[in-house]
Design a protein around this motif. Structure first.
Motif, PDB file in Angstrom:
ATOM      1  N   ALA A  42       1.714  11.795   7.544  1.00 36.90           N
ATOM      2  CA  ALA A  42       0.444  11.533   8.232  1.00 36.90           C
ATOM      3  C   ALA A  42       0.037  10.068   8.216  1.00 36.90           C
ATOM      4  CB  ALA A  42      -0.665  12.386   7.617  1.00 36.90           C
ATOM      5  N   VAL A  43       0.570   9.273   7.290  1.00 37.47           N
ATOM      6  CA  VAL A  43       0.194   7.865   7.171  1.00 37.47           C
ATOM      7  C   VAL A  43       1.086   7.026   8.081  1.00 37.47           C
ATOM      8  CG1 VAL A  43      -0.070   5.905   5.609  1.00 37.47           C
ATOM      9  CG2 VAL A  43      -0.587   8.225   4.815  1.00 37.47           C
ATOM     10  N   ALA A  44       0.474   6.407   9.085  1.00 35.01           N
ATOM     11  CA  ALA A  44       1.244   5.694  10.104  1.00 35.01           C
ATOM     12  C   ALA A  44       2.089   4.568   9.512  1.00 35.01           C
ATOM     13  CB  ALA A  44       0.298   5.142  11.171  1.00 35.01           C
ATOM     14  N   GLU A  45       1.546   3.848   8.533  1.00 33.32           N
ATOM     15  CA  GLU A  45       2.305   2.755   7.919  1.00 33.32           C
ATOM     16  C   GLU A  45       3.593   3.267   7.284  1.00 33.32           C
ATOM     17  OE1 GLU A  45       1.653  -0.885   4.715  1.00 33.32           O
ATOM     18  OE2 GLU A  45       0.489   0.953   4.498  1.00 33.32           O
ATOM     19  N   ILE A  63       8.155  11.440  12.067  1.00 29.46           N
ATOM     20  CA  ILE A  63       7.084  11.994  12.899  1.00 29.46           C
ATOM     21  C   ILE A  63       5.755  11.699  12.231  1.00 29.46           C
ATOM     22  CG2 ILE A  63       6.083  14.112  13.850  1.00 29.46           C
ATOM     23  CD1 ILE A  63       8.907  15.311  13.822  1.00 29.46           C
ATOM     24  N   CYS A  64       4.857  11.019  12.950  1.00 30.30           N
ATOM     25  CA  CYS A  64       3.518  10.752  12.428  1.00 30.30           C
ATOM     26  C   CYS A  64       2.622  11.917  12.814  1.00 30.30           C
ATOM     27  CB  CYS A  64       2.978   9.442  12.991  1.00 30.30           C
ATOM     28  SG  CYS A  64       1.442   8.919  12.201  1.00 30.30           S
ATOM     29  N   GLY A  96       6.712  10.468   3.517  1.00 29.92           N
ATOM     30  CA  GLY A  96       6.530   9.078   3.111  1.00 29.92           C
ATOM     31  C   GLY A  96       7.431   8.135   3.874  1.00 29.92           C
ATOM     32  N   VAL A  97       8.090   7.236   3.158  1.00 27.29           N
ATOM     33  CA  VAL A  97       8.959   6.231   3.787  1.00 27.29           C
ATOM     34  C   VAL A  97      10.371   6.748   4.002  1.00 27.29           C
ATOM     35  CG1 VAL A  97       7.603   4.331   2.834  1.00 27.29           C
ATOM     36  CG2 VAL A  97       9.607   5.178   1.570  1.00 27.29           C
ATOM     37  N   ASN A 153       0.801  -1.225   0.000  1.00 27.65           N
ATOM     38  CA  ASN A 153       0.000   0.000   0.000  1.00 27.65           C
ATOM     39  C   ASN A 153       0.833   1.273   0.000  1.00 27.65           C
ATOM     40  OD1 ASN A 153      -2.683  -1.068   0.072  1.00 27.65           O
ATOM     41  ND2 ASN A 153      -2.426  -1.575   2.234  1.00 27.65           N
ATOM     42  N   THR A 154       2.151   1.144   0.070  1.00 29.49           N
ATOM     43  CA  THR A 154       3.007   2.297   0.316  1.00 29.49           C
ATOM     44  C   THR A 154       3.226   3.139  -0.934  1.00 29.49           C
ATOM     45  OG1 THR A 154       4.208   0.844   1.836  1.00 29.49           O
ATOM     46  CG2 THR A 154       5.182   2.988   1.393  1.00 29.49           C
TER      47      THR A 154
END
Length: 396
Positions: free
Chosen positions: A282-285, A305-306, A262-263, A227-228
């Protein structure tokens, strides 16, 4: 003044490209499939047309630079790091151009390597043999919605079946067995989208083989999941990220921010030159992957940082961030984020955009305190009207 709507910009690029001479397309479905729009036009003509339209658009809004160019993809074929193939009514392929409910059944696809397409197609065929029916988007019946391909620079593949609710583990395990038997496939995921919304993403249910795919960018390795988000041109991602980092040029004593990080693909490279990089996502994953990637690359000064970007910026004191890199979604930064950037007042902002129109709208707000010193396009999606751009802004 923005003289074009999103639809108008797309039309301007399409009209400009299609004004060029016709050439034989590589794909027999190129003139009807929505995956491409310009395969029957020479690639050099595509890039020149995009540059011409965007040069005029930026200049008309007061952002003329000495020379506006669009960096071409080193290879306009087999460039995608992600493809989402639709499964519906006994067809496997992509949506027809301008016809959302009609699927072009593909026998080949030149946007990914032949082995990658064959692997995805083999999964779809095996699903039919296992009695896992295609999903009907109109009737909202059936099971298999998409077969997703994630592909890295070494042509390793992470496949995913996106399904409706239901199904059973033995059938999906059998499907996974077929997937993992395909050349290059390292992992297979079962994702569930139990809504009527047509999305090729879903809630992870189970996986077989590798859970992640290693994407090499520059000197770093970034692990991603099915999903990333990740830059979708295997040949041009290095150049785009490298240029963004070079434009930022942080000093070794600086704390900088990588917004919409992102990642961590950009943030990891920034961290080589800065004291600390706040990678805000913002995306925890994706934040979890950024933490994993920092550890994998031995980077100790990346701070994932989330948080929502606006909330993060509101917590930063004026003058606390001398350099900010931002790579927002198509909606852009928006007025509130722009006003927070004006309040904090970094000396330099590097703005990576996948939508020139929202980038221009944001630049018009930021121009009260900044001037654009550099502007360049990147053809991340050959054969389509899409184009990315990097704007470098200096304060004063």
């Amino acid at each position: 003044m923005i003289s074009l709507t999103a639809k108008g910009l797309r039309k301007a690029i399409v009209d400009s490209v299609l004004a060029g001479p016709v050439t034989p397309p590589a794909c027999p479905h190129a003139r009807e499939c929505g995956g491409c729009a310009f395969q029957d036009r020479a690639y050099t003509d595509q890039v020149a047309a995009k540059a011409s339209v965007l040069r005029d658009l930026y200049a008309a809004n007061g952002f003329a630079v000495d020379e506006f160019t669009v960096v071409p993809s080193p290879n306009p074929f087999a460039y995608r790091t992600r493809m989402d193939y639709v499964a519906t009514k006994g067809r496997f392929g992509l949506r027809a151009r301008g016809k959302f409910n009609y699927i072009i059944e593909l026998t080949t696809c030149h946007l990914i390597p032949p082995e990658a397409f064959a692997a995805a197609q083999a999964v779809w065929r095996r699903a039919g043999e296992l009695g896992l029916p295609d999903y009907d988007i109109r009737a909202h019946t059936g099971f298999l919605r998409y077969v997703v391909v994630r592909r890295n620079f070494n042509d390793e593949l992470l496949l995913a079946a996106v399904t409706a609710a239901g199904g059973d583990e033995p059938a999906l395990a059998a499907l996974a067995e077929t997937a993992l038997a395909q050349p290059g496939v390292v992992g297979f995921h079962w994702l569930v989208n139990d809504t009527r919304t047509d999305l090729s993403f879903g809630e992870p249910r189970q996986h077989w083989g590798a859970a992640e795919l290693a994407m090499r960018v520059g000197e770093m390795v970034c692990y991603i999941g099915p999903n990333t988000f990740f830059q979708n041109n295997v040949y041009l991602a290095d150049r785009l990220i490298g240029d963004a980092v070079a434009a930022a040029a942080p000093a070794a004593t600086m704390r900088v921010a990588d917004l919409y990080g992102g990642v961590g693909a950009i943030g990891l490279h920034l961290a080589r030159y800065a004291a600390q990089v706040d990678c805000v996502e913002a995306v925890a994953e994706s934040v979890s992957f950024a933490q994993r990637n920092a550890l994998a690359n031995g980077v100790v000064n990346l701070n994932p940082i989330c948080a929502d970007t606006l909330a993060y910026l509101r917590a930063q004191p004026e003058g606390s961030l001398p350099i900010i890199v931002a790579d927002p979604p198509r909606t852009g930064l928006g007025p509130q984020v722009c006003h927070e950037l004006l309040r904090i007042g970094p000396q330099r902002i590097v703005y990576v955009s996948c939508n020139p129109l929202t980038q221009i709208a944001d630049l018009q707000i930021l121009r009260t305190a900044y001037h654009v010193t550099s502007l360049r396009g990147y053809d991340m999606f050959p054969h389509t009207p899409h184009v990315e751009a990097i704007a470098v802004l200096e304060r004063g």
